[in-house]
Design a protein around this motif. Structure first.
Motif, PDB file in Angstrom:
ATOM      1  N   LEU A 726       0.823  -1.206   0.000  1.00  0.00           N
ATOM      2  CA  LEU A 726       0.000   0.000   0.000  1.00  0.00           C
ATOM      3  C   LEU A 726       0.863   1.265   0.000  1.00  0.00           C
ATOM      4  N   LEU A 727       1.958   1.242   0.735  1.00  0.00           N
ATOM      5  CA  LEU A 727       2.867   2.398   0.744  1.00  0.00           C
ATOM      6  C   LEU A 727       3.479   2.612  -0.635  1.00  0.00           C
ATOM      7  N   ASP A 728       3.802   1.506  -1.341  1.00  0.00           N
ATOM      8  CA  ASP A 728       4.335   1.619  -2.702  1.00  0.00           C
ATOM      9  C   ASP A 728       3.295   2.217  -3.651  1.00  0.00           C
ATOM     10  N   VAL A 729       2.054   1.768  -3.479  1.00  0.00           N
ATOM     11  CA  VAL A 729       0.962   2.280  -4.320  1.00  0.00           C
ATOM     12  C   VAL A 729       0.776   3.777  -4.064  1.00  0.00           C
ATOM     13  N   TYR A 730       0.793   4.160  -2.793  1.00  0.00           N
ATOM     14  CA  TYR A 730       0.604   5.573  -2.446  1.00  0.00           C
ATOM     15  C   TYR A 730       1.723   6.437  -3.027  1.00  0.00           C
ATOM     16  N   LYS A 731       2.928   5.930  -2.995  1.00  0.00           N
ATOM     17  CA  LYS A 731       4.072   6.657  -3.550  1.00  0.00           C
ATOM     18  C   LYS A 731       3.876   6.897  -5.056  1.00  0.00           C
TER      19      LYS A 731
END
Length: 784
Positions: A726-731
């Motif tokens: 999810l953090l990768d997607v948000y980035k």
């Protein structure tokens, strides 16, 4: 005017310029009909000069079909024009690049040329086509001048009048548009050019037979005759007829003996035997495939009148055959075949005299099945027998009209369907070579008429003929130029010609396919046009665009129904019907049940297309059917709430297309709806493995992990995996352009998922941090 006729050098360049000018408006045109097979989608041509060995060693259609097969009865070996196209691609076509600007290569490591309509390559080839045509007309004029000079040189005006008049009529004749305005038609141009050049060289041998430098000159012209004839044969097999035309021309127009004619013609047997040997070796290899017999490759098949039909699905107006078999289509009686052929011969003559209206499509049943009880057939038989017998009786008189008739019959014989099938009832391009005989006959008759009107030793009787000739040239040029516009692209051409070939099954399918393809591409084109518009303006524009696209596809369905009435076993028609119904089943404004009916109709049509599938179509149909099943699953799951039904449909889709990431993604979602988290994760993982860089796919897998962890405390170890994804997607979402209307909603959804992830993990500081970010974007996000 007389002085113009007496200056061949001026006349020849006038002819060249005229031939080029009347086809100049073809240069902006793109690809049409067989261009896709021979050039645009031909893998050998796309390799440039590296593809020449394959072109020389395989059937003409092998580069399109992907394997070496005889796509039509007997196969086709015409390597010269694809070699020319490959050489032009090497020089003028840009190298194809993928979306990352990386050069694309084929399996063998050869660079692929970009021959799409986005490039100028099609326009460049159209330009060269008209130059070749101009050269052909110039060579025709020079050959006719020489032909009428061999026997007698005293009547200079006669030979110039006939040579120029014949060439002018040939150059402007609208019937030649299919050969010149169509890039693929270069095979017709080069075949006739090579054949005429060979005749010219043989005539030069006759002309110089008494000159002092006979030895050197003879060798030059002999080699020229042999090489030109071989090139003509390599362009198209129809040039073989000149093995008879050349000796007959020598008999009619020279005073050499039969023995000399034989000696002059015998060397041409060398390239003929060589060509036939190569052709046989290429086309008759062991285990070489043949495309199955079917109506659009054999117009002499007839549908069993006892065939029964049933609705494609319950309540559908689309009909399918009940239990089709090998006897559904059978060969028509020979008498009907012969009668139909003779009818087409009269149609050809009509088009030579009055070339309007023209069409690219003479497939079943634009040409109706005929019998000898038809008066038009009887007239054709009597007319052609009369012409042939008259010509035979006038051979000994060496009558020029008799030569024109014999030339017409000889060159026409190979495309007449009389001796072997050619795959269609008739085609305008088949008149390209024979039409020269017609032009010669007309101009010779006009010359005789002018001579009768003239006083002894004068040519004043030609005044009215000159004026009439100008009118004919202007009218034919106008018809040609106007017809050239129709050849802009397939959509334009089929839209025009369907009005002429109203009963043809093929053009109905072809136009319907173009309409459906246009509807599919219209959305992406519109989206590019409205990139800078406001969100409201975009939504309104896309809604209008959707309506236009829907109407376009709805207009294609009646065409396909008509096509299937002619040919109910047509793979192409069923595939386009499936594509059209599939498209209509995805219109968002429709009621879900309406869309479901469209999709089930599409599914049944895909089954029909697969049942009648042609070569190279297996994987395409299976792929489309899988997508249709996927869309059915998505519809009944999202709109109708039938999750088990959705899963069943998606599982069928997965079995057909195991590498479609979207199917796995939807399956994962569906299984999550019934709390089967293990299968949810299994399918989401597979989806991610197939498209690892897709944000939505990674986000769905993360959601699956979180849902499983929330439902089962023993699976909390999955939460850190979900967190990282999810953090990768948000980035990635933060990097989206600020003008992207989806950016804000996407970020809110992802931040909310991160907030919930940290909450479940008990990391409240982190959870509150991301909750604040959600509220910054949407202050009302967590209000009840």
């Amino acid at each position: 005017m007389k002085q113009f006729f007496l200056h061949p050098k001026k006349a020849q360049w006038f002819i060249f310029v005229l031939a080029v000018l009347i086809y100049a408006n073809t240069i902006p045109n793109k690809w049409a009909i067989d261009d896709s097979v021979i050039v645009q989608h031909n893998s050998f041509v796309k390799k440039g000069v590296s593809g020449i060995p394959d072109i020389l060693s395989k059937d003409a259609f092998a580069g399109f079909y992907g394997n070496d097969i005889n796509a039509v009865a007997g196969g086709r070996y015409r390597p010269l024009t694809p070699i020319v196209f490959a050489a032009q691609a090497e020089v003028f076509a840009p190298t194809k690049k993928d979306e990352n600007q990386k050069i694309e290569k084929d399996k063998e490591g050869y660079k692929i040329k970009d021959l799409s309509e986005k490039t100028w390559f099609a326009n460049i080839l159209h330009f060269f086509n008209i130059l070749w045509y101009g050269l052909l007309c110039l060579v025709l004029y020079r050959t006719l001048l020489l032909l009428f000079s061999i026997k007698s040189k005293e009547n200079v005006f006669k030979k110039n009048f006939i040579a120029l008049g014949t060439t002018l009529l040939f150059a402007v004749h609208p019937l030649h548009t299919e050969a010149v305005a169509n890039v693929k038609g270069l095979d017709e141009i080069l075949a006739l050019l090579g054949a005429l050049a060979s005749l010219y060289c043989v005539l030069k041998l006759v002309e110089i037979k008494n000159e002092s430098n006979e030895g050197t000159s003879k060798l030059k012209w002999q080699l020229g005759a042999v090489a030109s004839f071989f090139a003509a044969l390599m362009a198209k097999e129809s040039a073989v007829t000149f093995i008879a035309v050349i000796p007959i021309a020598l008999w009619f127009f020279s005073e050499v003996s039969l023995k000399t004619i034989f000696k002059l013609t015998v060397p041409l047997l060398l390239p003929l035997v060589l060509f036939l040997g190569i052709r046989n070796a290429v086309l008759h290899q062991p285990n070489k495939g043949e495309i199955a017999e079917e109506l659009m490759n054999d117009p002499f098949l007839v549908l069993d009148p006892q065939s029964k039909y049933e609705p494609l699905i319950e309540g559908s107006s689309i009909k399918k055959l009940v239990e089709p078999n090998a006897n559904t289509f059978t060969q028509m009686p020979y008498s009907n075949k012969l009668a139909t052929n003779f009818y087409t011969y009269t149609v050809y003559l009509k088009l030579l005299v009055a070339p309007y209206p023209l069409t690219t499509d003479y497939y079943p049943r634009h040409i109706e099945i005929k019998s000898f009880s038809d008066i038009s057939v009887l007239f054709s038989v009597l007319l052609h027998l009369f012409l042939f017998i008259w010509a035979l009786f006038h051979i000994h008189k060496r009558n020029s009209i008799a030569f024109g008739i014999l030339y017409y019959f000889i060159t026409f014989s190979i495309v007449s369907n009389l001796f072997f099938p050619i795959g269609t009832n008739m085609a305008e391009r088949f008149m390209f070579m024979p039409s020269l005989g017609f032009c010669l006959i007309v101009v010779y008759l006009v010359y005789q008429l002018g001579s009768k009107w003239s006083k002894p030793n004068e040519i004043n009787g030609f005044s009215a003929i000159y004026k009439s000739a100008v009118v004919v040239v202007l009218v034919f040029s106008g018809l040609t130029i106007n017809r050239n516009f129709d050849w802009k692209d397939n959509f334009t051409l089929f839209s025009k010609d369907v009005l002429v070939s109203k009963n043809s099954g093929k053009i109905q399918t072809d136009l319907a396919g173009e309409m459906i393809n246009k509807a599919i591409t219209m959305q992406s084109v519109k989206e590019k046009e409205i990139e800078d518009w406001t969100l409201e303006e975009k939504l309104e524009a896309l809604k209008e665009n959707q309506y236009e696209r829907m109407e376009l596809v709805k207009g294609a369905i009646p065409l396909l129904k008509k096509s299937l009435e002619v040919h109910p076993m047509s793979n192409a028609a069923w595939l386009q019907m499936a594509n059209g119904q599939h498209f209509l089943g995805q219109i968002e404004d429709n009621e879900p049940k309406v869309n479901l009916t469209y999709l089930h109709t599409a599914l049944a049509a895909y089954d029909q297309a697969y049942y009648y599938r042609g070569r190279r179509m297996d994987s395409t149909i299976v792929k489309y059917k899988a997508i249709c099943l996927m869309d059915i699953g998505k519809l009944i799951g999202q709109k109708l709430g039938d999750i088990p039904g959705a899963i069943a449909s998606l599982e069928k889709a997965k079995a057909l297309s195991p590498k479609n990431a979207e199917i796995y993604l939807l399956l994962g979602t569906a299984y999550s709806m019934i709390n089967d988290y293990e299968k949810t994760i299994e399918n989401c993982l597979k989806s991610v493995s197939l498209r690892s860089n897709d944000r939505d796919t990674k986000q769905n897998l993360a959601v699956a992990y979180q849902q499983y962890a929330f439902a089962n405390a023993t699976k909390r170890n999955l939460l850190p995996l979900a967190e990282k994804m999810l953090l990768d997607v948000y980035k990635e979402e933060k990097k989206l352009d600020d003008n992207d209307v989806t950016k804000k909603d996407a970020m809110i959804r992802t931040l909310d998922l991160i907030y919930k992830n940290y909450t479940i993990q008990g990391k409240m500081d982190k959870a509150n941090e991301y909750k604040k970010e959600v509220l910054n974007l949407n202050p009302n996000a967590y209000r009840n």
